[in-house]
Design an enzyme around this catalytic site. Structure first.
Site, PDB file in Angstrom:
ATOM      1  N   GLU A 110     -15.627  12.618 -42.319  1.00  0.00           N
ATOM      2  CA  GLU A 110     -15.407  12.309 -40.786  1.00  0.00           C
ATOM      3  C   GLU A 110     -16.693  11.555 -40.584  1.00  0.00           C
ATOM      4  OE1 GLU A 110     -17.010  15.750 -38.639  1.00  0.00           O
ATOM      5  OE2 GLU A 110     -15.601  15.209 -36.751  1.00  0.00           O
ATOM      6  N   ASN A 153     -13.362  10.230 -32.014  1.00  0.00           N
ATOM      7  CA  ASN A 153     -13.774  10.468 -33.181  1.00  0.00           C
ATOM      8  C   ASN A 153     -12.386  10.170 -34.280  1.00  0.00           C
ATOM      9  OD1 ASN A 153     -14.269  11.716 -35.841  1.00  0.00           O
ATOM     10  ND2 ASN A 153     -15.690  13.365 -34.758  1.00  0.00           N
ATOM     11  N   LYS A 202      -9.488  12.572 -33.202  1.00  0.00           N
ATOM     12  CA  LYS A 202      -9.645  13.883 -33.079  1.00  0.00           C
ATOM     13  C   LYS A 202      -8.929  14.648 -31.935  1.00  0.00           C
ATOM     14  CE  LYS A 202     -13.384  16.976 -34.475  1.00  0.00           C
ATOM     15  NZ  LYS A 202     -14.943  17.028 -35.069  1.00  0.00           N
ATOM     16  N   GLU A 219     -20.699  17.085 -29.452  1.00  0.00           N
ATOM     17  CA  GLU A 219     -19.406  16.078 -29.801  1.00  0.00           C
ATOM     18  C   GLU A 219     -18.663  15.934 -28.363  1.00  0.00           C
ATOM     19  OE1 GLU A 219     -16.735  15.990 -33.159  1.00  0.00           O
ATOM     20  OE2 GLU A 219     -17.787  17.700 -33.966  1.00  0.00           O
ATOM     21  N   CYS A 243     -12.208  17.607 -39.132  1.00  0.00           N
ATOM     22  CA  CYS A 243     -12.922  18.649 -39.169  1.00  0.00           C
ATOM     23  C   CYS A 243     -12.880  19.965 -38.481  1.00  0.00           C
ATOM     24  CB  CYS A 243     -14.523  18.220 -38.486  1.00  0.00           C
ATOM     25  SG  CYS A 243     -15.800  19.366 -38.709  1.00  0.00           S
ATOM     26  N   ASN A 260     -17.976  17.357 -40.942  1.00  0.00           N
ATOM     27  CA  ASN A 260     -19.359  17.521 -40.974  1.00  0.00           C
ATOM     28  C   ASN A 260     -19.538  18.799 -40.450  1.00  0.00           C
ATOM     29  OD1 ASN A 260     -21.169  14.678 -40.979  1.00  0.00           O
ATOM     30  ND2 ASN A 260     -18.835  14.304 -40.422  1.00  0.00           N
TER      31      ASN A 260
HETATM   32  N1  CDT Z   1     -17.623  18.045 -36.983  1.00  0.00           N
HETATM   33  C1  CDT Z   1     -17.201  19.182 -36.528  1.00  0.00           C
HETATM   34  O1  CDT Z   1     -15.905  19.426 -36.010  1.00  0.00           O
HETATM   35  N2  CDT Z   1     -17.919  20.214 -36.965  1.00  0.00           N
HETATM   36  C2  CDT Z   1     -17.566  21.730 -36.536  1.00  0.00           C
HETATM   37  C3  CDT Z   1     -18.928  22.485 -36.312  1.00  0.00           C
HETATM   38  C4  CDT Z   1     -18.796  23.670 -35.621  1.00  0.00           C
HETATM   39  S1  CDT Z   1     -18.912  23.688 -34.104  1.00  0.00           S
HETATM   40  C5  CDT Z   1     -20.497  23.297 -33.371  1.00  0.00           C
HETATM   41  C6  CDT Z   1     -16.697  22.526 -37.569  1.00  0.00           C
HETATM   42  O2  CDT Z   1     -15.717  22.833 -36.928  1.00  0.00           O
HETATM   43  O3  CDT Z   1     -17.061  22.293 -38.745  1.00  0.00           O
END
Ligand code: CDT
Length: 306
Positions: free
Chosen positions: A47, A107, A124, A143, A169, A194
């Site tokens: 991502e 995204n 996304k 995000e 993600c 990420n």
């Molecule tokens: N990039 C992404 O979606 N990261 C989220 C982080 C947790 S929510 C702050 C994930 O689900 O891994």
């Protein structure tokens, strides 16, 4: 004859804010070449693979991070990836921040075939984190400020000799993501992520980040009889430690390959796509066993109603 797809999960280490697109594309091209040497048909990048994970910083203006977005794909700076893909006959999936001509921010992940042509793109669906400045956090996860939720759903494409889907993600934590694609007969789901190790709303989850990441992807693979390729941008980026542990998961739910570092690293597996049918035609024969008439709340209700 069995249908196989040799897939590479091209994990990335950190991308700092000073790193230019050109520097990053060089790293991606190097991984693509490694993938070609390993016999890959398809290499999957994470991502937001062209820039640092910029939603960790708040800007007063929504447009404050617009320099991190792509307004065209390919662009002059990403064109080398498409050229090398066509030259090597290796496709790829690449996550990036997309700013559309009419001002929408998504995204996005683009899927590119072995001849360098675009198969499709996925935006996304589940956008985690928060919209407003929350300076109490060690670092922010904005995000929801910088990306809109896509309303396009989860397409599955006939590509690479199979049926390919994409999730991004946070999407991987939701069973609906996999089932939406499972119902289209998906055989391989590509997931870039990420994932910061520190989760400010509930730090007791920090030690479980790797477990939870594998748990959801392995369950999604098994319950839908599909390959899942989970690819991290890991390591310590701008002071934020992020999960690595990229993995290629079989339709049995088993991890067949996993990264050993938190930097740029390619892992490869030759995926037997017909293995999916061992699950799709037996325990998870949807047509025979599912009870959609019993699942009405899943699409009619958002939150919990006690
Ligand atoms: N990039 C992404 O979606 N990261 C989220 C982080 C947790 S929510 C702050 C994930 O689900 O891994």
């Amino acid at each position: 004859m069995t249908r196989t797809l040799t897939v590479g999960a091209a994990q990335l280490g950190p991308i700092d804010r000073e790193h230019t697109r050109e520097m990053v594309v060089e790293r991606l091209v190097a991984l693509l070449r490694q993938g070609a040497d390993a016999g890959c048909d398809l290499v999957v990048f994470p991502e937001l693979a062209l820039t640092t994970f910029f939603p960790r910083w708040y800007t007063e203006e929504l447009s404050g991070h617009d320099h991190y977005y792509e307004t065209e794909m390919p662009s002059p700076v990403t064109q080398p990836l498409f050229d090398v893909a066509a030259e090597l006959g290796v496709g790829f999936a690449l996550g990036y921040a997309e700013l559309t001509a009419d001002g929408h921010r998504y995204n996005t992940t683009v899927l590119v075939e072995r001849d360098g042509s675009i198969v499709g793109r996925y935006r996304k669906t589940h956008i985690p984190g928060h919209e407003d400045d929350e300076p109490w956090r060690e670092f922010q996860h904005l995000e929801r400020r910088y990306f809109e939720e896509s309303n396009e759903g989860f397409p599955v494409w006939e590509a690479f000799g199979g049926r390919i889907g994409i999730a991004t993600c946070n999407d991987r934590r939701w069973p609906e993501t996999y089932r939406e694609m499972g119902l289209q007969g998906v055989e391989m789901i590509l997931i870039g992520y990420n994932t910061p190790i520190h989760y400010a709303p509930d730090p007791t989850q920090n030690r479980l980040q790797g477990f939870h990441s594998h748990l959801v992807m392995q369950a999604g693979a098994y319950q839908n009889g599909t390959w899942v390729v989970g690819v991290a941008k890991g390591g310590c980026e701008e002071g934020v430690e992020s999960l690595a542990e990229s993995a290629i998961i079989a339709p049995s739910g088993e991890i067949v390959s996993q990264t050993a570092t938190d930097g740029d690293e390619l892992i490869v597996a030759t995926a037997d796509l017909d293995w999916c049918n061992d699950y799709k035609n037996t325990l998870f024969d949807f047509d025979r066993y599912r009870r959609p008439e019993m699942y009405g709340r899943i699409t009619s209700q958002k939150g919990v109603v006690t």
